[in-house]
Design an enzyme around this catalytic site. Structure first.
Site, short mmCIF file in Angstrom:
data_model
loop_
_atom_site.label_atom_id
_atom_site.label_comp_id
_atom_site.label_asym_id
_atom_site.label_seq_id
_atom_site.Cartn_x
_atom_site.Cartn_y
_atom_site.Cartn_z
N ASP A 193 0.70 -0.74 0.01
CA ASP A 193 0.16 0.31 0.27
C ASP A 193 0.82 1.35 0.15
O ASP A 193 0.24 2.58 -0.55
CB ASP A 193 -0.75 0.00 1.38
N MET A 274 -7.51 5.66 2.82
CA MET A 274 -7.23 6.50 1.87
C MET A 274 -6.48 6.81 1.34
O MET A 274 -6.47 8.15 0.74
CB MET A 274 -7.71 7.66 3.22
N ARG A 275 -5.51 5.94 1.34
CA ARG A 275 -4.33 6.08 0.84
C ARG A 275 -4.37 6.34 -0.81
O ARG A 275 -3.97 7.00 -1.49
CB ARG A 275 -3.30 5.57 1.55
N ALA A 276 -5.25 5.09 -0.89
CA ALA A 276 -5.52 5.38 -2.96
C ALA A 276 -6.22 6.13 -3.28
O ALA A 276 -6.26 6.50 -4.28
CB ALA A 276 -6.30 4.24 -3.06
N VAL A 279 -3.99 9.16 -3.82
CA VAL A 279 -2.70 9.09 -4.73
C VAL A 279 -3.14 8.49 -6.09
O VAL A 279 -2.80 9.13 -7.28
CB VAL A 279 -1.85 7.46 -4.91
#
Length: 704
Positions: A193, A274-276, A279
């Protein structure tokens, strides 16, 4: 310095080149993880990227590449006065798999820090990579604690070194690129991730494209400089386009519609965290800038999803990374198209670099297109299509002579995996860092001290002071500080966890062939494989049935390859238990020579029946059961830690697995007792040596 292979001369690999260039445009995207089989130009493309990055201005003499216009106020070589700098090319720094922590983050001179109170700091690779590229080949083989340090620095943009009260911090902002071959093992999901984008690469099955790859490679090896000159114009055009896209990036508008598309896509694919979303937003913005636009379109969001989400969809190591493109289109089709702005004039060649664009060797070698991966080719079968698994690799089913003459039954699916109890090897090992058995490691709780062997890495402060204290008067100590000599330094010894070699020996004979029973057995082994993946073990798989035993999977870090073999495991025939045990003895003997520090754990999955010898030799009149008992005692005599998973079921039980466990000097646990939430049959440590030889009668009573 050797001339690198030109980036624009790489044939095919459209997604790989695009992902790398997007990170060159916007390093905030978060780096690239390149997954693929060996020999697919992964390393070649990454090493070639540095030539396309703009030059950087640095403070002269600064080892940490501070920018002259805004030097780092905490730079160990500072403070720097703003002023003119010196331009140099962006660096491409490689992190070797066997690198130490000191080589990565830098090293403090502890002796000078204690004796003189100065921060004598030698920068590591993170400092060298600042404002450039940090490349980690075979990132899946890197030790976990190094990956943690690496990804923490990439996320924070700084590296911290803390040693015995001495602290050093420096900036570390870089483009992180990792390559890996999934056959050699997977990264943990939380580490996957942390990479912004991921790309799957595979060798082309198109003969014409393969010919072009060979032609260019031979031309490069015959004359690297001349080959680079032939591609200089294409390299210059792409470099100019990267610079233009960087300048345009702050002007790109990410509208509410695009943000809703991103959020709906991540929610629709049930991506954790929420990183997706972040990104994808950064990637879509970089795609628009790369295309020369100032607004994000739906096609940018779609391409961003294809690059940013596949590796975040995996729930366990047995899931193949990927994204359902039809589902992606259904999600995005629920949003209206924004009013498109006019397309800008092209800023360089816009072909895919795979065909006939007029460059050297008949190929334009230009900028990768934003869309359209490798085209489907007429006649491709599922086995040879670009996105299909390569069935010629190690995890493909191989013909076996095991079941010659045996009634073979079709493979059955495994039952749902479950969380297993912890199986560990007793004693204190010194193997590779992992999460299974106790071991002396570089990280963990401090248990003592010793004189350093080579470079000091972990100082034991109390032991060092204790060693130096008796000599202070003789050394003429006058002030408050201690007089420290090199001989006084003591290295801290630490205890942590190691990874083991878990070798599965699975009974696939006719006595195991009942569909529900074999499904439960496969589910149990799948559960143990999942546990081995989480504990960073190597795994191997031996099966026995019919006339002998087979090494279905040599010891490897690729747990998903073992799972694939297990899924296709057929059953039927007689039960050559002795053959399976002797095959395990041979495999462990060879592995001990290859890696003496990695301790094995033998897991025998059987009901204990032995109806066939399956091995040559033996004394006249030996029964299959006697041969299996002698084979088990051979393993026990060499101190091999074992556990027997008893697969016997039904109202009438013979207890033969318990007899086998007694011969192995190992515990026996039932399939139900293997579950972590089971109240019975707790298995914490595996006993190795048998203190006394149990008679068959007493062994039978203990099994009952």
């Amino acid at each position: 310095m050797s001339t690198p292979y030109p980036f624009t001369a790489v044939v095919g690999q459209t997604d790989l080149r695009l992902a790398l260039l997007l990170n060159a445009v916007s390093p905030a995207v978060g780096g690239v993880l390149v997954r693929g089989e060996k020999g697919t130009a992964k390393s070649t493309a990454v090493r070639a990227l540095s030539a396309l990055l703009p030059q950087v201005d640095v403070v002269p003499g600064c080892r940490f590449s501070c920018a002259p216009a805004a030097p780092d106020p905490a730079c160990p070589d500072g403070p720097h006065e703003p002023g003119a700098g010196a331009a140099r090319p962006a660096r491409m720094v490689e992190l070797p798999v066997g690198a130490s922590e000191d080589r990565l983050v830098g090293a403090l001179d502890i002796e000078r820090a204690l004796a003189e109170g100065v921060k004598a700091f030698e920068p590591g690779l993170l400092a060298d990579a600042h404002r450039g590229i940090l490349y980690v080949d075979e990132v899946n083989l890197l030790h976990d604690h190094l990956i943690d340090l690496l990804l923490d620095a990439a996320a924070m943009g700084a590296s911290y070194v803390e040693r015995e009260g001495v602290s050093v911090r420096h900036a570390a902002r870089f483009l992180l690129v990792g390559t890996m071959n999934p056959e050699e093992g997977e990264l943990r999901p939380q580490l996957l991730d942390r990479f912004g984008l991921t790309v799957e690469v595979a060798a082309s099955r198109e003969p014409a494209q393969r010919v072009e790859v060979v032609r260019r490679r031979l031309a490069y090896e015959d004359g690297p400089e001349a080959f680079a000159i032939r591609w200089a114009d294409e390299e210059h055009e792409v470099r100019a386009r990267v610079v233009a896209a960087r300048a345009l990036l702050p002007q790109v508008s990410l509208g509410d519609t695009a943000l809703l598309q991103i959020a709906a896509t991540c929610a629709g694919f049930e991506v954790d965290g929420m990183r997706a979303d972040i990104v994808m937003a950064r990637t879509a913005t970089a795609l628009a800038a790369w295309a020369g636009r100032t607004s994000v379109r739906k096609e940018d969001v779609r391409q961003a999803a294809l690059l940013a989400l596949p590796h975040r969809r995996r729930r366990n190591p047995f899931d193949a990374p990927g994204l359902d493109e039809e589902m992606l289109d259904r999600i995005l089709d629920g949003f209206p198209d924004e009013e498109p702005e006019p397309d800008p004039e092209p800023q360089g060649p816009d072909d895919g670099g795979d065909g006939d664009g007029g460059g050297p060797d008949g190929d334009g070698g230009g900028v990768p297109p934003q869309h359209d991966g490798p085209p489907a080719r007429e006649g491709d079968s599922p086995e040879t299509a670009p996105d299909a698994p390569d069935t010629t690799r190690e995890d493909a089913p191989q013909p076996s002579a095991q079941g010659s003459g045996a009634a073979e039954q079709a493979p059955v699916a495994a039952a749902e995996p479950f969380r297993t109890k912890v199986l560990s090897v007793p004693g204190l090992g010194e193997g590779a860092a992992g999460r299974r058995s106790r071991a002396r490691t570089a990280h963990g709780r401090t248990t003592g001290s010793q004189r350093p062997r080579g470079h000091l890495t972990k100082l034991h402060l109390a032991a060092t002071v204790h060693a130096a204290a008796p000599h202070q008067k003789a050394r003429g100590r006058a002030g408050r500080g201690l007089v420290i000599r090199k001989d006084d330094l003591r290295q801290a010894t630490r205890e942590g966890r190691e990874g083991n070699l878990v070798l599965f020996v699975v009974d696939a004979s006719g006595s195991m062939a009942a569909r529900q029973r074999m499904s439960a057995v496969k589910g149990a082994v799948m559960s143990l494989l999942l546990d081995a993946y989480q504990r960073r073990d190597k795994v191997g798989l031996i099966t026995f049935r019919g006339s002998g035993a087979e090494l279905a999977l040599p010891p490897t870090s690729s747990v998903d390859a073992a799972a694939a073999r297990l899924e296709r495991l057929p059953t039927g025939g007689r039960t050559p238990l002795a053959a399976g045990l002797l095959k395990a003895h041979e495999v462990l003997r060879v592995e001990r020579l290859r890696d003496p520090s990695r301790r094995p754990l033998l897991v025998v999955v059987t009901d204990g029946r032995a109806t066939s010898a399956g091995v040559p030799g033996g004394r006249p009149g030996d029964t299959p059961r006697e041969l299996s008992g002698r084979s088990a005692r051979l393993l026990a005599s060499e101190g091999i830690a074992s556990v027997v998973v008893d697969c016997e079921s039904g109202p009438v039980r013979l207890g033969l697995a318990g007899v086998l466990a007694a011969d192995l000097g190992a515990p026996a646990v039932t399939l139900d007792g293997l579950r972590a939430d089971s109240l019975a049959g707790l298995v914490k440590n595996v006993r190795t040596a048998v203190t006394r030889t149990a008679s068959p009668d007493s062994a039978s009573r203990r099994a009952a």
